[in-house]
Each structure stands twice: as C-alpha cells, then as structure tokens.
Design a protein around this motif. Structure first.
Motif, PDB file in Angstrom:
ATOM      1  N   LEU A  47       0.862  -1.183   0.000  1.00 25.49           N
ATOM      2  CA  LEU A  47       0.000   0.000   0.000  1.00 25.49           C
ATOM      3  C   LEU A  47       0.898   1.232   0.000  1.00 25.49           C
ATOM      4  O   LEU A  47       1.736   1.399   0.896  1.00 25.49           O
ATOM      5  CB  LEU A  47      -0.902  -0.016   1.243  1.00 25.49           C
ATOM      6  CG  LEU A  47      -1.857   1.135   1.467  1.00 25.49           C
ATOM      7  CD1 LEU A  47      -2.798   1.334   0.288  1.00 25.49           C
ATOM      8  CD2 LEU A  47      -2.652   0.899   2.749  1.00 25.49           C
ATOM      9  N   ILE A  48       0.742   2.084  -1.022  1.00 27.05           N
ATOM     10  CA  ILE A  48       1.631   3.225  -1.215  1.00 27.05           C
ATOM     11  C   ILE A  48       0.802   4.494  -1.306  1.00 27.05           C
ATOM     12  O   ILE A  48      -0.025   4.644  -2.207  1.00 27.05           O
ATOM     13  CB  ILE A  48       2.452   3.051  -2.515  1.00 27.05           C
ATOM     14  CG1 ILE A  48       3.157   1.701  -2.533  1.00 27.05           C
ATOM     15  CG2 ILE A  48       3.433   4.208  -2.688  1.00 27.05           C
ATOM     16  CD1 ILE A  48       3.626   1.270  -3.906  1.00 27.05           C
ATOM     17  N   ASP A  49       1.016   5.410  -0.375  1.00 28.12           N
ATOM     18  CA  ASP A  49       0.397   6.728  -0.402  1.00 28.12           C
ATOM     19  C   ASP A  49       1.512   7.766  -0.354  1.00 28.12           C
ATOM     20  O   ASP A  49       2.650   7.431   0.004  1.00 28.12           O
ATOM     21  CB  ASP A  49      -0.541   6.909   0.797  1.00 28.12           C
ATOM     22  CG  ASP A  49      -1.928   6.343   0.552  1.00 28.12           C
ATOM     23  OD1 ASP A  49      -2.300   6.126  -0.618  1.00 28.12           O
ATOM     24  OD2 ASP A  49      -2.658   6.121   1.530  1.00 28.12           O
ATOM     25  N   PRO A  50       1.217   9.035  -0.675  1.00 32.03           N
ATOM     26  CA  PRO A  50       2.290  10.029  -0.670  1.00 32.03           C
ATOM     27  C   PRO A  50       3.112  10.062   0.639  1.00 32.03           C
ATOM     28  O   PRO A  50       4.333  10.090   0.569  1.00 32.03           O
ATOM     29  CB  PRO A  50       1.559  11.347  -0.926  1.00 32.03           C
ATOM     30  CG  PRO A  50       0.414  10.935  -1.801  1.00 32.03           C
ATOM     31  CD  PRO A  50      -0.029   9.588  -1.225  1.00 32.03           C
ATOM     32  N   ASP A 108      -7.368   5.907  -5.848  1.00 37.87           N
ATOM     33  CA  ASP A 108      -6.456   4.786  -5.660  1.00 37.87           C
ATOM     34  C   ASP A 108      -6.417   3.982  -6.943  1.00 37.87           C
ATOM     35  O   ASP A 108      -7.451   3.757  -7.588  1.00 37.87           O
ATOM     36  CB  ASP A 108      -6.913   3.882  -4.519  1.00 37.87           C
ATOM     37  CG  ASP A 108      -6.589   4.445  -3.150  1.00 37.87           C
ATOM     38  OD1 ASP A 108      -6.031   5.558  -3.062  1.00 37.87           O
ATOM     39  OD2 ASP A 108      -6.908   3.778  -2.148  1.00 37.87           O
ATOM     40  N   VAL A 109      -5.222   3.564  -7.320  1.00 37.35           N
ATOM     41  CA  VAL A 109      -5.004   2.726  -8.490  1.00 37.35           C
ATOM     42  C   VAL A 109      -4.340   1.452  -7.989  1.00 37.35           C
ATOM     43  O   VAL A 109      -3.371   1.517  -7.234  1.00 37.35           O
ATOM     44  CB  VAL A 109      -4.098   3.437  -9.521  1.00 37.35           C
ATOM     45  CG1 VAL A 109      -3.830   2.536 -10.717  1.00 37.35           C
ATOM     46  CG2 VAL A 109      -4.722   4.756  -9.957  1.00 37.35           C
ATOM     47  N   PHE A 125      -3.576  11.898  -3.948  1.00 36.32           N
ATOM     48  CA  PHE A 125      -4.425  12.838  -3.239  1.00 36.32           C
ATOM     49  C   PHE A 125      -4.778  14.001  -4.161  1.00 36.32           C
ATOM     50  O   PHE A 125      -3.934  14.467  -4.922  1.00 36.32           O
ATOM     51  CB  PHE A 125      -3.712  13.395  -2.008  1.00 36.32           C
ATOM     52  CG  PHE A 125      -3.378  12.358  -0.969  1.00 36.32           C
ATOM     53  CD1 PHE A 125      -3.863  11.066  -1.023  1.00 36.32           C
ATOM     54  CD2 PHE A 125      -2.564  12.682   0.094  1.00 36.32           C
ATOM     55  CE1 PHE A 125      -3.552  10.121  -0.068  1.00 36.32           C
ATOM     56  CE2 PHE A 125      -2.239  11.753   1.069  1.00 36.32           C
ATOM     57  CZ  PHE A 125      -2.737  10.476   0.995  1.00 36.32           C
ATOM     58  N   GLY A 126      -6.026  14.454  -4.066  1.00 36.47           N
ATOM     59  CA  GLY A 126      -6.464  15.608  -4.825  1.00 36.47           C
ATOM     60  C   GLY A 126      -6.733  15.295  -6.279  1.00 36.47           C
ATOM     61  O   GLY A 126      -6.541  14.168  -6.741  1.00 36.47           O
ATOM     62  N   PRO A 127      -7.176  16.321  -7.019  1.00 40.16           N
ATOM     63  CA  PRO A 127      -7.458  16.121  -8.448  1.00 40.16           C
ATOM     64  C   PRO A 127      -6.160  15.986  -9.238  1.00 40.16           C
ATOM     65  O   PRO A 127      -5.084  16.394  -8.792  1.00 40.16           O
ATOM     66  CB  PRO A 127      -8.199  17.403  -8.839  1.00 40.16           C
ATOM     67  CG  PRO A 127      -7.774  18.428  -7.843  1.00 40.16           C
ATOM     68  CD  PRO A 127      -7.481  17.678  -6.579  1.00 40.16           C
ATOM     69  N   ILE A 128      -6.271  15.421 -10.421  1.00 39.44           N
ATOM     70  CA  ILE A 128      -5.123  15.303 -11.316  1.00 39.44           C
ATOM     71  C   ILE A 128      -4.750  16.710 -11.771  1.00 39.44           C
ATOM     72  O   ILE A 128      -5.602  17.489 -12.212  1.00 39.44           O
ATOM     73  CB  ILE A 128      -5.468  14.410 -12.531  1.00 39.44           C
ATOM     74  CG1 ILE A 128      -5.784  12.990 -12.045  1.00 39.44           C
ATOM     75  CG2 ILE A 128      -4.322  14.398 -13.531  1.00 39.44           C
ATOM     76  CD1 ILE A 128      -6.286  12.078 -13.136  1.00 39.44           C
TER      77      ILE A 128
END
Length: 130
Positions: A47-50, A108-109, A125-128
């Motif tokens: 699991l990878i988040d910023p 999440d991808v 996180f947030g919009p592209i």
C-alpha cells in the motif's frame, strides 16, 4: 451472453473487495482491521500513499493506524464505481471528518492477483493536475 454475466460477477466481487478495503481503513480496532486486511490483501501486498508505504498485512495495518492518528474520527468513503480492466483497478474516495467535511479526496489505483486479492494499491491525493 455468459461472458457478460461473468464480467458483472467479477466487477461485483471486486466492488465488494474495495468496500472491504475501505472498511479496513475505517476500522480503529487492530484485531478487526487485521481480519479485514487478510480478507482482501495478498500476504505480500503493498500500500503506497504520498506520506507512507505499508508492506504485508502488518505493515498495511500499521499504515492505517498511523492515518487514524493523523485524522482522528475521520472515515473513508468510496465515491465512484470501481473501474477495472485486466488485473488493474481505480476508485475515487473521500476522507470525511465527523462533521461531514471532506478533509482529503483522491484516487487509488491498484492491482489484483488471480484470486481477486489486492497486490498493490497506490493512492493519489487531490485532483489530477492540469
């Protein structure tokens, strides 16, 4: 015709997996969170988040516990259908405060294995950006 039914069943199963994934994010009790993680994650899942990365069931649980410390009382909710092709998926979510304010939103991808378990999930996180 049967291929359509199988595809619908697969999407339904994957949606259930993702809903359990978010239930694990919302679970503050470590024993119940561990059960939910084991239901949907492959043993070597990542699991990878910023801000953090969790590897394996315990690492993922520890990462979720850290998020509870940073955002006490907040809950994740799925805000899109689960979009999938091959063994890949994406889903939009929001982290909501107890008063209903959206603290963070994102996408999440992920990747699933041949048993439908999560192998990897990467959060954005947030919009592209434009």
């Amino acid at each position: 015709m049967s291929e359509d039914i199988n595809q619908e069943d697969t999407v339904s199963d994957l949606t259930s997996t993702i809903d359990t994934y978010f239930a694990a994010w919302n679970e503050t009790g470590a024993p119940r969170r561990a059960e939910l993680i084991e239901q949907v994650w492959a043993p070597a899942g990542r699991l990878i988040d910023p801000p953090l990365t969790g590897e394996g069931h315990q690492g993922i649980s520890d990462m979720i516990a850290a998020a509870h410390g940073q955002f006490p009382g907040c809950k994740f909710r799925r805000v899109s259908a689960v979009d999938t092709h091959h063994d890949q998926l994406r889903v939009a979510w929001e982290l909501v405060t107890p008063d209903g304010t959206v603290a963070v939103a994102g996408t999440d991808v992920g990747e699933i294995d041949d048993q439908g378990r999560l192998v990897r999930m990467v959060g954005f996180f947030g919009p592209i950006p434009a």
